[in-house]
Design a protein around this motif. Structure first.
Motif, PDB file in Angstrom:
ATOM      1  N   THR A   1       3.980   6.837  -9.430  1.00 46.22           N
ATOM      2  CA  THR A   1       5.047   7.794  -9.690  1.00 46.22           C
ATOM      3  C   THR A   1       6.139   7.591  -8.645  1.00 46.22           C
ATOM      4  OG1 THR A   1       3.956   9.454  -8.301  1.00 46.22           O
ATOM      5  CG2 THR A   1       3.477   9.515 -10.666  1.00 46.22           C
ATOM      6  N   PRO A   2       7.387   7.922  -8.977  1.00 36.48           N
ATOM      7  CA  PRO A   2       8.446   7.781  -7.977  1.00 36.48           C
ATOM      8  C   PRO A   2       8.246   8.776  -6.836  1.00 36.48           C
ATOM      9  CG  PRO A   2       9.330   8.459 -10.123  1.00 36.48           C
ATOM     10  CD  PRO A   2       7.856   8.368 -10.249  1.00 36.48           C
ATOM     11  N   GLY A   3       8.719   8.424  -5.679  1.00 36.70           N
ATOM     12  CA  GLY A   3       8.690   9.350  -4.559  1.00 36.70           C
ATOM     13  C   GLY A   3       7.590   9.099  -3.548  1.00 36.70           C
ATOM     14  N   GLY A   4       6.695   8.154  -3.791  1.00 35.08           N
ATOM     15  CA  GLY A   4       5.658   7.851  -2.812  1.00 35.08           C
ATOM     16  C   GLY A   4       6.230   7.074  -1.637  1.00 35.08           C
ATOM     17  N   HIS A   5       5.451   7.008  -0.581  1.00 33.94           N
ATOM     18  CA  HIS A   5       5.864   6.268   0.615  1.00 33.94           C
ATOM     19  C   HIS A   5       5.119   4.944   0.698  1.00 33.94           C
ATOM     20  CE1 HIS A   5       8.033   9.682   1.902  1.00 33.94           C
ATOM     21  NE2 HIS A   5       7.049  10.346   2.451  1.00 33.94           N
ATOM     22  N   GLN A   6       5.830   3.922   1.128  1.00 33.11           N
ATOM     23  CA  GLN A   6       5.180   2.639   1.393  1.00 33.11           C
ATOM     24  C   GLN A   6       4.517   2.735   2.757  1.00 33.11           C
ATOM     25  OE1 GLN A   6       7.425  -1.001   0.794  1.00 33.11           O
ATOM     26  NE2 GLN A   6       6.426  -1.887   2.577  1.00 33.11           N
ATOM     27  N   LEU A   7       3.219   2.518   2.790  1.00 38.72           N
ATOM     28  CA  LEU A   7       2.470   2.610   4.036  1.00 38.72           C
ATOM     29  C   LEU A   7       2.368   1.275   4.749  1.00 38.72           C
ATOM     30  CD1 LEU A   7      -0.489   4.836   2.818  1.00 38.72           C
ATOM     31  CD2 LEU A   7       1.526   5.558   4.107  1.00 38.72           C
ATOM     32  N   GLY A   8       2.183   0.205   3.975  1.00 41.95           N
ATOM     33  CA  GLY A   8       1.995  -1.101   4.585  1.00 41.95           C
ATOM     34  C   GLY A   8       2.261  -2.216   3.609  1.00 41.95           C
ATOM     35  N   ARG A   9       2.378  -3.406   4.159  1.00 41.95           N
ATOM     36  CA  ARG A   9       2.632  -4.612   3.370  1.00 41.95           C
ATOM     37  C   ARG A   9       1.679  -5.691   3.866  1.00 41.95           C
ATOM     38  NH1 ARG A   9       8.032  -6.760   1.536  1.00 41.95           N
ATOM     39  NH2 ARG A   9       8.580  -4.660   2.139  1.00 41.95           N
TER      40      ARG A   9
ATOM     41  N   LEU B   1       0.871  -1.162   0.000  1.00 37.29           N
ATOM     42  CA  LEU B   1       0.000   0.000   0.000  1.00 37.29           C
ATOM     43  C   LEU B   1       0.911   1.215   0.000  1.00 37.29           C
ATOM     44  CD1 LEU B   1      -3.065   0.499   0.127  1.00 37.29           C
ATOM     45  CD2 LEU B   1      -2.819   0.811   2.583  1.00 37.29           C
ATOM     46  N   LYS B   2       0.774   2.072  -1.027  1.00 36.31           N
ATOM     47  CA  LYS B   2       1.696   3.199  -1.192  1.00 36.31           C
ATOM     48  C   LYS B   2       0.948   4.494  -1.437  1.00 36.31           C
ATOM     49  CE  LYS B   2       5.340   2.645  -3.666  1.00 36.31           C
ATOM     50  NZ  LYS B   2       6.219   2.455  -4.817  1.00 36.31           N
ATOM     51  N   THR B   3       1.528   5.593  -0.963  1.00 36.24           N
ATOM     52  CA  THR B   3       1.015   6.907  -1.341  1.00 36.24           C
ATOM     53  C   THR B   3       1.538   7.219  -2.729  1.00 36.24           C
ATOM     54  OG1 THR B   3       2.909   8.102  -0.422  1.00 36.24           O
ATOM     55  CG2 THR B   3       1.020   7.737   1.040  1.00 36.24           C
ATOM     56  N   ASP B   4       0.803   8.061  -3.444  1.00 34.64           N
ATOM     57  CA  ASP B   4       1.200   8.361  -4.813  1.00 34.64           C
ATOM     58  C   ASP B   4       0.632   9.715  -5.213  1.00 34.64           C
ATOM     59  OD1 ASP B   4       2.428   7.110  -7.297  1.00 34.64           O
ATOM     60  OD2 ASP B   4       0.454   7.690  -8.041  1.00 34.64           O
ATOM     61  N   ASP B   5       1.401  10.456  -5.998  1.00 35.56           N
ATOM     62  CA  ASP B   5       0.963  11.764  -6.472  1.00 35.56           C
ATOM     63  C   ASP B   5       0.384  11.709  -7.878  1.00 35.56           C
ATOM     64  OD1 ASP B   5       1.750  12.991  -4.124  1.00 35.56           O
ATOM     65  OD2 ASP B   5       3.792  13.309  -4.833  1.00 35.56           O
ATOM     66  N   GLY B   6       0.288  10.518  -8.455  1.00 35.77           N
ATOM     67  CA  GLY B   6      -0.200  10.366  -9.818  1.00 35.77           C
ATOM     68  C   GLY B   6      -1.699  10.580  -9.935  1.00 35.77           C
ATOM     69  N   GLU B   7      -2.142  10.625 -11.162  1.00 34.56           N
ATOM     70  CA  GLU B   7      -3.559  10.788 -11.462  1.00 34.56           C
ATOM     71  C   GLU B   7      -4.279   9.454 -11.364  1.00 34.56           C
ATOM     72  OE1 GLU B   7      -5.129  13.726 -12.177  1.00 34.56           O
ATOM     73  OE2 GLU B   7      -3.231  14.668 -11.649  1.00 34.56           O
ATOM     74  N   HIS B   8      -5.579   9.527 -11.158  1.00 37.71           N
ATOM     75  CA  HIS B   8      -6.427   8.338 -11.102  1.00 37.71           C
ATOM     76  C   HIS B   8      -6.262   7.524 -12.382  1.00 37.71           C
ATOM     77  CE1 HIS B   8      -9.890   5.811 -10.306  1.00 37.71           C
ATOM     78  NE2 HIS B   8     -10.352   6.100 -11.508  1.00 37.71           N
ATOM     79  N   GLY B   9      -6.035   6.201 -12.228  1.00 37.39           N
ATOM     80  CA  GLY B   9      -5.941   5.311 -13.372  1.00 37.39           C
ATOM     81  C   GLY B   9      -4.573   5.239 -14.032  1.00 37.39           C
TER      82      GLY B   9
END
Length: 131
Positions: free
Chosen positions: A82-90, A70-78
């Protein structure tokens, strides 16, 4: 930095709580092997706090061991992540006949390591008493 507290998996939905003083990320995605499988729903529950829910797609239900991120992401829906997101959980899912073989191999490896440790402890114990 965002913090995720997992509430576990029930009914095919992974739930948890996200806290981040910087605000909500653009999106949260479920990723396997670098591929976005699903996007999570976020519901604000307080100041800088959100309930996160993501439905596991049926394609992840397979024999063997499946690892989902489960990762945060700054990309658009669909779009792809994108690089630079944080891993929240596994989340690790294990199922099927292959699991029996995987666990048997893991137990055999642990037994071999335990025997090695026992042998070394015995060797050290006999050497200390002989001196």
């Amino acid at each position: 930095m965002p913090q995720f507290e997992s509430f576990g998996l029930k009914g095919g939905v992974w739930r948890g709580r996200l806290t981040d003083s910087k605000g909500a990320p653009a999106r949260i995605v479920l990723v396997q092997h670098g591929e976005v499988l699903a996007e999570a729903r976020m519901t604000e529950t307080g100041a800088s706090e959100w309930q996160v829910e993501v439905e596991l797609p049926s394609q992840v239900m397979a024999e063997g061991i499946q690892t989902l991120l489960l990762k945060t992401d700054d990309g658009e829906h669909g779009t792809e992540t994108t690089p630079g997101g944080h891993q929240l959980g596994r989340l690790t899912l294990m199922a099927g006949r292959m699991l029996d073989d995987d666990l048997t191999a893991e137990i055999a490896a642990l037994r071999a390591e335990l025997e090695l440790v026992k042998r070394e402890l015995r060797r050290l114990a006999t050497r200390d008493t002989a001196v």
